[in-house]
Design a protein around this motif. Sequence first.
Motif, PDB file in Angstrom:
ATOM      1  N   GLY A   1      17.925 -12.931 -52.208  1.00 26.25           N
ATOM      2  CA  GLY A   1      18.568 -14.225 -52.084  1.00 26.25           C
ATOM      3  C   GLY A   1      19.432 -14.390 -50.850  1.00 26.25           C
ATOM      4  O   GLY A   1      19.961 -15.482 -50.604  1.00 26.25           O
ATOM      5  N   THR A   2      19.569 -13.329 -50.037  1.00 28.11           N
ATOM      6  CA  THR A   2      20.422 -13.414 -48.837  1.00 28.11           C
ATOM      7  C   THR A   2      19.655 -13.852 -47.590  1.00 28.11           C
ATOM      8  O   THR A   2      20.269 -14.155 -46.568  1.00 28.11           O
ATOM      9  CB  THR A   2      21.063 -12.052 -48.526  1.00 28.11           C
ATOM     10  OG1 THR A   2      20.025 -11.113 -48.177  1.00 28.11           O
ATOM     11  CG2 THR A   2      21.848 -11.524 -49.715  1.00 28.11           C
ATOM     12  N   GLY A   3      18.318 -13.837 -47.668  1.00 27.17           N
ATOM     13  CA  GLY A   3      17.525 -14.123 -46.482  1.00 27.17           C
ATOM     14  C   GLY A   3      17.168 -12.876 -45.694  1.00 27.17           C
ATOM     15  O   GLY A   3      16.487 -12.955 -44.671  1.00 27.17           O
ATOM     16  N   VAL A   4      17.623 -11.708 -46.170  1.00 27.20           N
ATOM     17  CA  VAL A   4      17.270 -10.436 -45.525  1.00 27.20           C
ATOM     18  C   VAL A   4      16.299  -9.691 -46.432  1.00 27.20           C
ATOM     19  O   VAL A   4      16.577  -9.488 -47.619  1.00 27.20           O
ATOM     20  CB  VAL A   4      18.511  -9.572 -45.250  1.00 27.20           C
ATOM     21  CG1 VAL A   4      18.117  -8.216 -44.673  1.00 27.20           C
ATOM     22  CG2 VAL A   4      19.453 -10.300 -44.295  1.00 27.20           C
ATOM     23  N   THR A   5      15.166  -9.281 -45.882  1.00 29.66           N
ATOM     24  CA  THR A   5      14.144  -8.570 -46.640  1.00 29.66           C
ATOM     25  C   THR A   5      14.006  -7.152 -46.115  1.00 29.66           C
ATOM     26  O   THR A   5      14.339  -6.869 -44.964  1.00 29.66           O
ATOM     27  CB  THR A   5      12.798  -9.300 -46.562  1.00 29.66           C
ATOM     28  OG1 THR A   5      12.512  -9.639 -45.201  1.00 29.66           O
ATOM     29  CG2 THR A   5      12.819 -10.577 -47.393  1.00 29.66           C
ATOM     30  N   THR A   6      13.513  -6.252 -46.973  1.00 26.61           N
ATOM     31  CA  THR A   6      13.450  -4.835 -46.633  1.00 26.61           C
ATOM     32  C   THR A   6      12.041  -4.296 -46.818  1.00 26.61           C
ATOM     33  O   THR A   6      11.262  -4.815 -47.629  1.00 26.61           O
ATOM     34  CB  THR A   6      14.412  -4.018 -47.517  1.00 26.61           C
ATOM     35  OG1 THR A   6      13.932  -4.025 -48.867  1.00 26.61           O
ATOM     36  CG2 THR A   6      15.821  -4.601 -47.480  1.00 26.61           C
ATOM     37  N   TYR A   7      11.742  -3.230 -46.096  1.00 26.29           N
ATOM     38  CA  TYR A   7      10.401  -2.654 -46.091  1.00 26.29           C
ATOM     39  C   TYR A   7      10.497  -1.157 -45.845  1.00 26.29           C
ATOM     40  O   TYR A   7      11.383  -0.692 -45.129  1.00 26.29           O
ATOM     41  CB  TYR A   7       9.541  -3.266 -44.962  1.00 26.29           C
ATOM     42  CG  TYR A   7       9.618  -4.767 -44.926  1.00 26.29           C
ATOM     43  CD1 TYR A   7       8.665  -5.554 -45.560  1.00 26.29           C
ATOM     44  CD2 TYR A   7      10.679  -5.408 -44.277  1.00 26.29           C
ATOM     45  CE1 TYR A   7       8.750  -6.943 -45.547  1.00 26.29           C
ATOM     46  CE2 TYR A   7      10.782  -6.796 -44.267  1.00 26.29           C
ATOM     47  CZ  TYR A   7       9.821  -7.555 -44.904  1.00 26.29           C
ATOM     48  OH  TYR A   7       9.917  -8.922 -44.914  1.00 26.29           O
TER      49      TYR A   7
ATOM     50  N   GLY B   1      21.214 -13.742 -40.282  1.00 21.42           N
ATOM     51  CA  GLY B   1      19.897 -14.019 -40.875  1.00 21.42           C
ATOM     52  C   GLY B   1      19.231 -15.317 -40.478  1.00 21.42           C
ATOM     53  O   GLY B   1      19.821 -16.138 -39.782  1.00 21.42           O
ATOM     54  N   PRO B   2      17.963 -15.432 -40.882  1.00 26.81           N
ATOM     55  CA  PRO B   2      17.222 -14.483 -41.717  1.00 26.81           C
ATOM     56  C   PRO B   2      16.943 -13.180 -40.964  1.00 26.81           C
ATOM     57  O   PRO B   2      16.821 -13.176 -39.749  1.00 26.81           O
ATOM     58  CB  PRO B   2      15.922 -15.221 -42.047  1.00 26.81           C
ATOM     59  CG  PRO B   2      15.732 -16.159 -40.894  1.00 26.81           C
ATOM     60  CD  PRO B   2      17.121 -16.580 -40.497  1.00 26.81           C
ATOM     61  N   GLY B   3      16.873 -12.090 -41.717  1.00 28.11           N
ATOM     62  CA  GLY B   3      16.715 -10.795 -41.070  1.00 28.11           C
ATOM     63  C   GLY B   3      15.847  -9.854 -41.872  1.00 28.11           C
ATOM     64  O   GLY B   3      15.399 -10.166 -42.980  1.00 28.11           O
ATOM     65  N   ARG B   4      15.624  -8.679 -41.292  1.00 25.48           N
ATOM     66  CA  ARG B   4      14.804  -7.656 -41.933  1.00 25.48           C
ATOM     67  C   ARG B   4      15.387  -6.276 -41.655  1.00 25.48           C
ATOM     68  O   ARG B   4      15.982  -6.040 -40.596  1.00 25.48           O
ATOM     69  CB  ARG B   4      13.356  -7.703 -41.425  1.00 25.48           C
ATOM     70  CG  ARG B   4      12.663  -9.028 -41.675  1.00 25.48           C
ATOM     71  CD  ARG B   4      11.200  -8.995 -41.268  1.00 25.48           C
ATOM     72  NE  ARG B   4      10.609 -10.327 -41.390  1.00 25.48           N
ATOM     73  CZ  ARG B   4       9.306 -10.586 -41.267  1.00 25.48           C
ATOM     74  NH1 ARG B   4       8.451  -9.598 -41.025  1.00 25.48           N
ATOM     75  NH2 ARG B   4       8.861 -11.831 -41.391  1.00 25.48           N
ATOM     76  N   ILE B   5      15.165  -5.366 -42.620  1.00 27.45           N
ATOM     77  CA  ILE B   5      15.531  -3.960 -42.461  1.00 27.45           C
ATOM     78  C   ILE B   5      14.287  -3.146 -42.785  1.00 27.45           C
ATOM     79  O   ILE B   5      13.712  -3.289 -43.869  1.00 27.45           O
ATOM     80  CB  ILE B   5      16.700  -3.577 -43.379  1.00 27.45           C
ATOM     81  CG1 ILE B   5      17.958  -4.382 -43.003  1.00 27.45           C
ATOM     82  CG2 ILE B   5      16.982  -2.078 -43.291  1.00 27.45           C
ATOM     83  CD1 ILE B   5      19.095  -4.262 -43.997  1.00 27.45           C
ATOM     84  N   VAL B   6      13.874  -2.314 -41.838  1.00 28.01           N
ATOM     85  CA  VAL B   6      12.608  -1.589 -41.933  1.00 28.01           C
ATOM     86  C   VAL B   6      12.873  -0.093 -41.889  1.00 28.01           C
ATOM     87  O   VAL B   6      13.476   0.401 -40.934  1.00 28.01           O
ATOM     88  CB  VAL B   6      11.667  -1.991 -40.773  1.00 28.01           C
ATOM     89  CG1 VAL B   6      10.350  -1.226 -40.863  1.00 28.01           C
ATOM     90  CG2 VAL B   6      11.420  -3.503 -40.766  1.00 28.01           C
ATOM     91  N   ASN B   7      12.432   0.629 -42.914  1.00 28.08           N
ATOM     92  CA  ASN B   7      12.552   2.089 -42.944  1.00 28.08           C
ATOM     93  C   ASN B   7      11.199   2.722 -42.649  1.00 28.08           C
ATOM     94  O   ASN B   7      10.235   2.489 -43.383  1.00 28.08           O
ATOM     95  CB  ASN B   7      13.003   2.573 -44.327  1.00 28.08           C
ATOM     96  CG  ASN B   7      14.478   2.334 -44.589  1.00 28.08           C
ATOM     97  OD1 ASN B   7      15.216   1.908 -43.714  1.00 28.08           O
ATOM     98  ND2 ASN B   7      14.915   2.607 -45.808  1.00 28.08           N
ATOM     99  N   VAL B   8      11.125   3.524 -41.602  1.00 28.56           N
ATOM    100  CA  VAL B   8       9.900   4.263 -41.320  1.00 28.56           C
ATOM    101  C   VAL B   8       9.898   5.506 -42.201  1.00 28.56           C
ATOM    102  O   VAL B   8      10.667   6.444 -41.987  1.00 28.56           O
ATOM    103  CB  VAL B   8       9.799   4.633 -39.833  1.00 28.56           C
ATOM    104  CG1 VAL B   8       8.526   5.447 -39.574  1.00 28.56           C
ATOM    105  CG2 VAL B   8       9.795   3.364 -38.969  1.00 28.56           C
TER     106      VAL B   8
END
Length: 282
Positions: free
Chosen positions: A188-194, A132-139
């Motif tokens: 709180g982990t620095g990884v956000t999701t969308y 991180g920091p990171g992201r997880i993206v669901n289409v």
Amino acid sequence: MSELRGRTFLVTGANTGIGKETARALAGRGARVVVAGRSEERTRAAMTEIADETGNTDLDYVPLDLGDLASVRTAAETFLASGEPLHVLVNNAGLAGRRGLTASGFELAFGTNHVGTFLFTELLRDHIVASGPGRIVNVASDGHYRAKGIDWDATRRPSATRTAFDEYCVSKLANVLHAQELGRRLEGTGVTTYSLHPGAIASDVWREVPGGLRHVMKLFMKSPEQGARTSLHCATSPDVAGRTGRYYSSCKEKEPSKVATPELAAELWARSEAWVSDFRAS
């Protein structure tokens, strides 16, 4: 442009359509892009095209069949064995308009679009946090608004409707719910999701729809390049860095279906964990 140099993105289903355009744009901005998909031949052809166009050869391939949970585990293990970081996972791969069961015994759209995606994300998420920091993206899709809920028994039976569109909509609701609950768990982990609606896109997701109908449908759809814009927004834009678990359309946050409640998201999570655990045990 090279603002994404040093960042690693993994995009599923990136040999065609929205996924390919997402990978192309990321590579054009200097990112390292790992593309995961079923067809090595088609994916490597797409990688060559992207490298030739962008001048970025920092591309790699991982075999992945989301309908087969054994393949999902192998794909995650293959990536993790490389030891490289993973900053952003774009869960783009999916299918629509095809009936049946996955190799792992789930309704075809639900098993491919949600169950396989859920397991792949779970196997990689600790590594994303560590990178991180990171992201997880669901289409996902605005088709999720059509779903009235999730019939849990139907998720383990072959597709019931003639076009399997109702089942597709349920699978897309699951993508939205998955991003919501994952965002809560990763807070709180620095990884956000969308999760997001790319628009009605003339892509290979409709490959199983009969030819004549598919041709007419695509006349009213956006191009894959246009469809990738919201994926790229969620994956890279600083404007959404502080947001998590939200749903987007046309690069703007939008309220998801009223059915997409925290309670349903939590139930889906618990069932999904049990499903993938049962599969491993068997």
